[in-house]
Structure formats: structure tokens, C-alpha cells
Design an enzyme around this catalytic site. Structure first.
Site, short mmCIF file in Angstrom:
data_model
loop_
_atom_site.label_atom_id
_atom_site.label_comp_id
_atom_site.label_asym_id
_atom_site.label_seq_id
_atom_site.Cartn_x
_atom_site.Cartn_y
_atom_site.Cartn_z
CB ILE A 14 135.35 -30.99 -26.62
CG1 ILE A 14 135.63 -29.99 -25.50
CG2 ILE A 14 136.47 -30.97 -27.65
CD1 ILE A 14 136.72 -30.37 -24.55
CG ASP A 60 127.87 -48.19 -20.08
OD1 ASP A 60 127.55 -48.81 -19.04
OD2 ASP A 60 129.00 -47.66 -20.24
CG LEU A 61 131.22 -46.34 -25.79
CD1 LEU A 61 131.90 -45.04 -26.20
CD2 LEU A 61 131.24 -47.36 -26.92
CB SER A 127 143.37 -33.19 -19.70
OG SER A 127 143.41 -32.10 -18.81
CE1 TYR A 152 140.23 -34.06 -15.97
CE2 TYR A 152 138.73 -35.68 -16.89
CZ TYR A 152 139.55 -34.56 -17.03
OH TYR A 152 139.70 -33.99 -18.27
CE LYS A 156 140.47 -37.03 -19.97
NZ LYS A 156 139.71 -37.57 -21.12
CE1 TYR A 180 139.75 -32.47 -25.18
CE2 TYR A 180 141.52 -32.44 -26.77
CZ TYR A 180 140.30 -32.93 -26.35
OH TYR A 180 139.64 -33.87 -27.10
NE ARG A 298 138.67 -25.04 -8.42
CZ ARG A 298 138.18 -25.08 -9.66
NH1 ARG A 298 136.87 -25.17 -9.88
NH2 ARG A 298 139.00 -24.98 -10.69
C1 WQD Z 1 139.98 -22.25 -14.28
C2 WQD Z 1 140.47 -21.18 -13.33
C3 WQD Z 1 140.06 -21.63 -11.00
C4 WQD Z 1 135.69 -21.42 -11.25
C5 WQD Z 1 139.73 -28.23 -15.18
C6 WQD Z 1 140.34 -29.60 -15.37
C7 WQD Z 1 140.80 -29.75 -16.80
C8 WQD Z 1 139.61 -29.54 -17.69
C9 WQD Z 1 139.15 -28.09 -17.50
C10 WQD Z 1 138.02 -31.31 -18.15
C11 WQD Z 1 141.13 -21.76 -12.08
C12 WQD Z 1 139.29 -20.40 -11.47
C13 WQD Z 1 137.04 -21.43 -11.57
C14 WQD Z 1 135.17 -20.39 -10.43
C15 WQD Z 1 137.37 -19.42 -10.29
N1 WQD Z 1 138.58 -30.45 -17.33
N2 WQD Z 1 137.85 -20.44 -11.10
N3 WQD Z 1 136.03 -19.41 -9.98
O1 WQD Z 1 140.49 -26.27 -12.98
O2 WQD Z 1 141.88 -25.10 -14.79
O3 WQD Z 1 140.74 -27.26 -15.32
O4 WQD Z 1 138.72 -27.98 -16.12
O5 WQD Z 1 138.27 -31.55 -19.29
O6 WQD Z 1 141.31 -31.04 -16.98
O7 WQD Z 1 141.47 -29.73 -14.54
O8 WQD Z 1 139.38 -25.22 -15.01
O9 WQD Z 1 137.50 -23.66 -15.30
O10 WQD Z 1 137.60 -25.06 -13.17
O11 WQD Z 1 139.20 -23.18 -13.50
O12 WQD Z 1 138.12 -18.54 -9.86
O13 WQD Z 1 133.95 -20.33 -10.10
O14 WQD Z 1 139.34 -20.42 -12.88
O15 WQD Z 1 140.63 -21.39 -9.72
O16 WQD Z 1 142.21 -20.92 -11.73
P1 WQD Z 1 140.70 -25.92 -14.41
P2 WQD Z 1 138.33 -24.30 -14.24
#
Ligand code: WQD
Length: 340
Positions: A14, A60-61, A127, A152, A156, A180, A298
Site C-alpha cells: 500500500i 528500523d523505526l 484496519s 496484529y 492497530k 482499511y 480458517r
Molecule cells: C479474505 C477472505 C478468508 C485465503 C486480513 C487482515 C486485515 C488485512 C487484510 C493487513 C476470508 C478467505 C483467504 C485463502 C480463503 N491485513 N480466504 N482462502 O483475513 O479478511 O483480512 O488481511 O493489513 O487486517 O485481518 O483477508 O485475504 O486473508 O481473507 O478462502 O487462501 O478470503 O477466509 O474470508 P482477511 P484474507
């Protein structure tokens, strides 16, 4: 007067897209990054798009000394966009202290330096994870934050509170947190995009690597959720639209348009999309098939979340523009360019 903006984590996914949009809007940009989760070659991609190579410093902040040295060297900064943080949800569960130390110390060092070097404006990369699984959808900025699903996510929440309290105690400092939703896609030039190191945890890079033949099959984590097609729902926001939100936020602060000296905004499309709907959209947009299978849920996944964007549309004056199909096509074009 040209604005000089520090972008921490500016060689990241980003961050790099935001550097491009800042340069397009006439800002001078300096990047501070420890390159722990990104590559220095990203600077070449930025330069290929804008013709301007941003200043870069490997820092390294989370180390107060390195942080201060950086600000002593790079004078004239009048705003900071702080992306630099560890961001792997799963890793944070296994290594919580690494996440608290890195993410909290980095922010506190930045805020101390902003006070010392009289830099008034901060935009923080937050986030939607701070909302946990909301009781009511869509999520507005007054939806109460919940116990985060991971260390994580908790960093935030804590960082937002650190900014809130620090700007309250130091009125010369002003902060905006951008919450986001799910950033996806890549710059249309295919010069920059998401560069996951190792096996991608996030959906889109795993999906594009599967279609490119680098992974055998995409696992869809559960289709037994209480949603129309059973798969999880998210609000997938185009990374270029997201980057532009940072430029709007910076100009709001520099132009002293903010209402209070700590504000936060949801940055999403306002539309919830399920994993299975996203796969359909990808196949329609690219003409490629996505080999996938349904597997167990998951751990830690929330069922659904998507934004109410009224406040960011009306008050911040920003809204998402790109369609999901166009965004998924940009992700695929980036994957094809990477594999060349
Ligand atoms: C999205 C959807 C999974 C992988 C996280 C963090 C958020 C930000 C973005 C950092 C979910 C499904 C995923 C796969 C799947 N992180 N999925 N198969 O978990 O919504 O958000 O990442 O900035 O803060 O929480 O994102 O892309 O991991 O998952 O089915 O192989 O896709 O179950 O529903 P998430 P994601």
C-alpha cells in the site's frame, strides 16, 4: 511551498501505491523502510510510473536512535504517513511480543520525533480489524471497536489510542487514522503490486498464484457461514483508490480542514462480496478459471464485514472508484507481469 511527506513502509504494497499518488499530486516523498517485508527494487517501479525516484533510507523505526537520526538528516518534512508495521495475522498469534514491540515502538518513536522536529501532520494505516465481528452491518465509524481477533489487530487498536491520546496532549499534533477494509489489486501499469514473501496468507495473491500455476488449488475457507452462499463476506478496496484516500487525508491536515485533531475514517467500497462471488468476478474479468475447493473454516476468520462509507465520502471527500472486475483484472495482470 511543496509538501514533503515521509512515507514509512513506503516500499510495501500500500505504501508504494501511495508514494505514486503523492508524487502525482506534486508532493516530494521520502521513504523510510527496514525492507523486512519488501524489496528495494520497488523504487524502480515507482520511478517507472512517475519519473521521480523517491528519496529512500533503510531504517528500523522501532529503534529510537535510528529514528531520530533519520529525522535529523531529512529536514523539511511537514507530514508523515505511517505504514511501517508487521502485518501477518497468523504470525502475530505465534509471536505476539515481536508485533507489540515493533508496531507500538515504531509509532511511538515517530510521534516523539514529530514533536521534536515540529512535524504536525500524521496519517496512520489502521484496519477494519479493530471492529472484530460487528454486531450490525454495514460498519460506521461509530461502530464500537471490539476485542481484536489477533495481536496484529490489537496493535492497530492500541496505536489508534496512542495517537488519540498524544494528539489530545499535544494540540500542535494532528492525526487521521484510515481504517482499511481489504486492499486488493495493483497499479494498472503493472510496475508495482503486492509482493507476498513465501506462501501468501491473503486471498488475492494466493488466487492469482494458483491461476498462474504456482499453487495447485485455492482452498476456500468454509462455505457454512450464515451468508447467502455460505462463504465469508469482505469489502475489497482497490489499492489505487486506497492510496488516493491518503493524499486526500494529508491535504485535509495540511489545509487544516480537520474538525478535531484526531479523526478516523472507514476506507472501503461499501459493498460486501463473498469469496465465491469474488472467484466468479475474477473468472469473468480475466477469462481464466480458478481451480478451487471448499475446505474447513480458517481459525480467527470473521463471518462478514463491509463498510458504511457515508462519513468518508461526505466528510473526508473521498470515495472508491474502481469496480471489482477491473481491480481483479489488475491483480491478474500484475501476476502475469511478475512471472515474465
Ligand atoms: C479474505 C477472505 C478468508 C485465503 C486480513 C487482515 C486485515 C488485512 C487484510 C493487513 C476470508 C478467505 C483467504 C485463502 C480463503 N491485513 N480466504 N482462502 O483475513 O479478511 O483480512 O488481511 O493489513 O487486517 O485481518 O483477508 O485475504 O486473508 O481473507 O478462502 O487462501 O478470503 O477466509 O474470508 P482477511 P484474507
Amino acid at each position: 511551498m511543496t509538501n514533503k511527506v515521509l512515507v514509512t513502509g513506503g516500499t510495501g504494497y500500500i505504501g508504494s501505491h501511495t508514494v505514486v499518488e503523492l508524487q502525482n499530486s506534486g508532493c516530494e516523498v521520502v521513504i523510510a523502510d527496514n525492507l523486512s517485508n519488501s524489496k528495494i527494487e520497488v523504487l524502480d517501479g515507482i520511478e517507472a510510473i512517475t519519473g521521480i525516484r523517491p528519496l529512500f533510507e533503510k531504517v528500523d523505526l522501532s529503534c529510537a536512535k535510528e529514528c531520530t537520526e533519520f529525522f535529523k538528516k531529512h529536514t523539511g518534512i511537514n507530514a508523515v504517513i505511517h505504514f511501517a508495521a508487521s502485518k501477518a495475522v497468523g504470525e502475530s498469534v505465534v509471536k505476539p511480543l515481536l508485533y507489540y514491540r515493533n508496531n507500538l515502538n515504531s509509532l511511538m518513536n515517530i510521534l516523539e520525533a514529530m514533536k521534536e522536529f515540529k512535524i504536525p501532520n500524521l496519517v496512520f494505516s489502521s484496519s477494519c480489524t479493530v471492529y472484530g465481528q460487528p454486531d450490525k452491518l454495514p460498519v460506521t465509524e461509530s461502530t464500537p471497536r471490539k476485542e481484536a481477533e489477533s495481536p496484529y489487530g490489537n496493535t492497530k487498536t492500541i496505536c489508534e489510542d496512542i495517537i488519540r491520546d498524544t494528539t489530545k496532549a499535544n494540540p500542535e499534533l494532528k492525526g487521521i487514522a484510515l481504517r482499511y477494509f481489504n486492499p486488493i489489486g495493483a497499479h494498472p501499469s503493472t510496475k508495482i503490486g503486492e509482493l507476498p514473501l513465501g506462501v501468501p496468507g491473503n486471498l488475492i495473491p494466493f488466487l492469482t498464484q494458483t491461476v498462474a500455476g504456482m499453487r495447485a488449488e485455492l482452498s476456500v475457507f468454509g462455505n457454512d457461514y450464515n451468508t447467502p452462499d455460505g462463504s465469508c463476506i469482505r469489502d475489497y478496496i482497490n489499492v489505487v483508490d486506497l492510496a488516493k484516500a491518503h493524499v486526500v487525508a494529508i491535504s485535509r491536515l495540511i489545509g487544516e480542514k480537520q474538525k478535531t485533531n484526531y479523526e478516523f475514517f472507514n476506507i472501503g467500497t461499501g459493498k460486501g462480496v463473498s469469496v465465491l462471488e469474488l472467484i466468479e468476478s475474477f473468472e469473468r474479468a480475466t477469462g481464466e478459471k480458478v481451480p478451487h475447493k471448499i475446505v474447513e473454516r480458517r481459525a480467527g476468520d470473521i463471518e462478514q464485514i463491509y463498510a458504511d462509507t457515508t462519513f468518508s465520502n461526505k466528510e473526508l471527500g473521498w470515495q472508491s472508484e474502481k469496480s471489482l472486475d477491473e481491480t481483479l483484472l489488475s491483480a491478474w495482470n500484475w501476476q502475469v507481469a511478475l512471472n515474465k
